[in-house]
Design an enzyme around this catalytic site. Structure first.
Site, mmCIF file in Angstrom:
data_model
loop_
_atom_site.group_PDB
_atom_site.id
_atom_site.type_symbol
_atom_site.label_atom_id
_atom_site.label_comp_id
_atom_site.label_asym_id
_atom_site.label_seq_id
_atom_site.Cartn_x
_atom_site.Cartn_y
_atom_site.Cartn_z
ATOM 1 N N GLU A 1 43.083 32.412 40.524
ATOM 2 C CA GLU A 1 43.455 31.519 38.982
ATOM 3 C C GLU A 1 44.919 31.753 38.639
ATOM 4 O OE1 GLU A 1 41.273 34.117 37.894
ATOM 5 O OE2 GLU A 1 41.151 33.159 39.561
ATOM 6 N N ASP B 1 47.529 33.640 34.302
ATOM 7 C CA ASP B 1 45.838 33.931 34.587
ATOM 8 C C ASP B 1 45.501 32.534 33.561
ATOM 9 O OD1 ASP B 1 44.682 36.442 33.682
ATOM 10 O OD2 ASP B 1 44.367 36.357 35.770
#
Length: 354
Positions: free
Chosen positions: A260, A217
């Site tokens: 994300e 991420d």
């Protein structure tokens, strides 16, 4: 007498040439019919394009063939052979009015930054257009064999068949894609990722193959949204996923796991190899300058890697990758966990470096 013999010789040459051309035309049309029949059996866009390439290779024995499809935010390219990439790429960028090479998605090759490339003369390059309500595409070709009058007809017929088959397939794929893909990034969604992982684990167990997963991420991604806005954040996610897509194999599977957070399935890949790729991607992401309006944004990513073991199932392999990602965050971010160990030898001793 000599003039009569010359005239006779010229007539015989003309007749033989006509017979040869007729025979060549008949042979080419026979091949064409075979490939059009095969074309309509194909079940994917990639199979359709490959059949067109096979047909034109069979008839024209091309030196270069490229099938280029314009999409909303990118351009797909099927290229043969790969060594023509650099020369063709400049033509495609100009013809499709594209400024960013990273918008080019190669369907049948993965290229690396350090790969050696050669430039070729493209003065004899020919192209054909396919225009349909669902897509615009071009075929570029450098024929090896002599082009006869009937070859334009042959190419246009195979392209007509291709256009019909491709249009039908694209509509079907768009419907399937809407159900399994993340609309922002073009990656698989979480639900489809789980389906893909189940299938790949079953295959790996059955054939006793390696299988690795890495999760990553973006570090401090909230700061990007807070500083530059959510549209900039969307642009960052798209650019990062484009980097990853362009540097993994065709058989690897990229999915958006959360906001994300992303995850990649790597069939037939050991944990060490997965860690090496994750580290290369980490470097590429950290070096990327993402331009959004007047702003230039840099981001980094943290990676967690896991592998399929005898005691692992789908839940445990994901949990292990997530645990490693958490450790990467604790370890200062912009890193891969578990970290790679490199052994450096000198004359006196061997030294292990994390």
């Amino acid at each position: 007498m000599k003039q009569s013999l010359n005239r006779l010789s010229n007539k015989m040459t003309a007749v033989l040439s006509m017979i040869f051309k007729t025979a060549q035309k008949q042979a080419d049309h026979k091949k064409l019919i075979h490939h059009i029949v095969e074309l309509n059996k194909k079940q994917s866009s990639l199979e359709i394009i490959s059949e067109v390439a096979l047909c034109l290779k069979d008839i024209l024995n091309y030196r270069l063939f490229a099938f280029v499809i314009k999409k909303e935010n990118s351009v797909d390219i099927w290229l043969d052979p790969r060594m023509y990439k650099k020369s063709l790429e400049n033509i495609v960028l100009k013809d499709f009015n594209i400024k960013n090479k990273e918008s080019l998605n190669y369907l049948n090759h993965t290229f690396h930054d350090d790969e050696q490339e050669e430039k070729f003369d493209m003065k004899d390059l020919v192209f054909y257009e396919l225009t349909d309500e669902d897509c615009y595409s071009r075929i570029y070709m450098l024929p090896q064999n002599q082009m006869y009058d009937h070859h334009d007809e042959v190419v246009n017929l195979i392209l007509q068949g291709c256009s019909t088959a491709l249009s039908r397939q694209i509509k079907m794929e768009q419907l399937r894609t809407a159900a399994v893909m993340d609309s922002l990034t073009g990656c698989y969604n979480r639900r489809e990722f789980e389906n893909q992982l189940k299938r790949n684990i079953s295959r790996a167990v059955r054939h006793k193959n390696d299988l690795s997963v890495f999760m990553f991420d973006l570090d401090h991604f909230k700061n990007v949204n807070d500083t530059y806005g959510h549209l900039a954040g969307d642009k960052v996610l798209q650019e990062v996923t484009r980097i990853v897509k362009n540097n993994i194999r065709a058989d690897d599977i990229l999915a958006r796991y959360g906001g994300e957070e992303f995850i990649v399935i790597m069939p037939e890949t050991s944990k060490i190899k997965a860690m090496e790729l994750a580290d290369r991607l980490r470097i590429k992401i950290s070096n990327k300058l993402i331009v959004h309006g007047d702003d230039t944004i840099k981001v980094t990513a943290s990676f967690g890697v896991s592998e399929l073991t005898k005691s692992a199932d789908m839940t445990r392999i994901i949990q292990e990758a997530d645990n490693m990602l958490y450790k990467a965050k604790l370890n200062g971010r912009n890193t891969v966990m578990p970290g790679l160990i490199k052994v450096v030898y000198n004359q006196k001793s061997a030294k292990a470096i994390l």
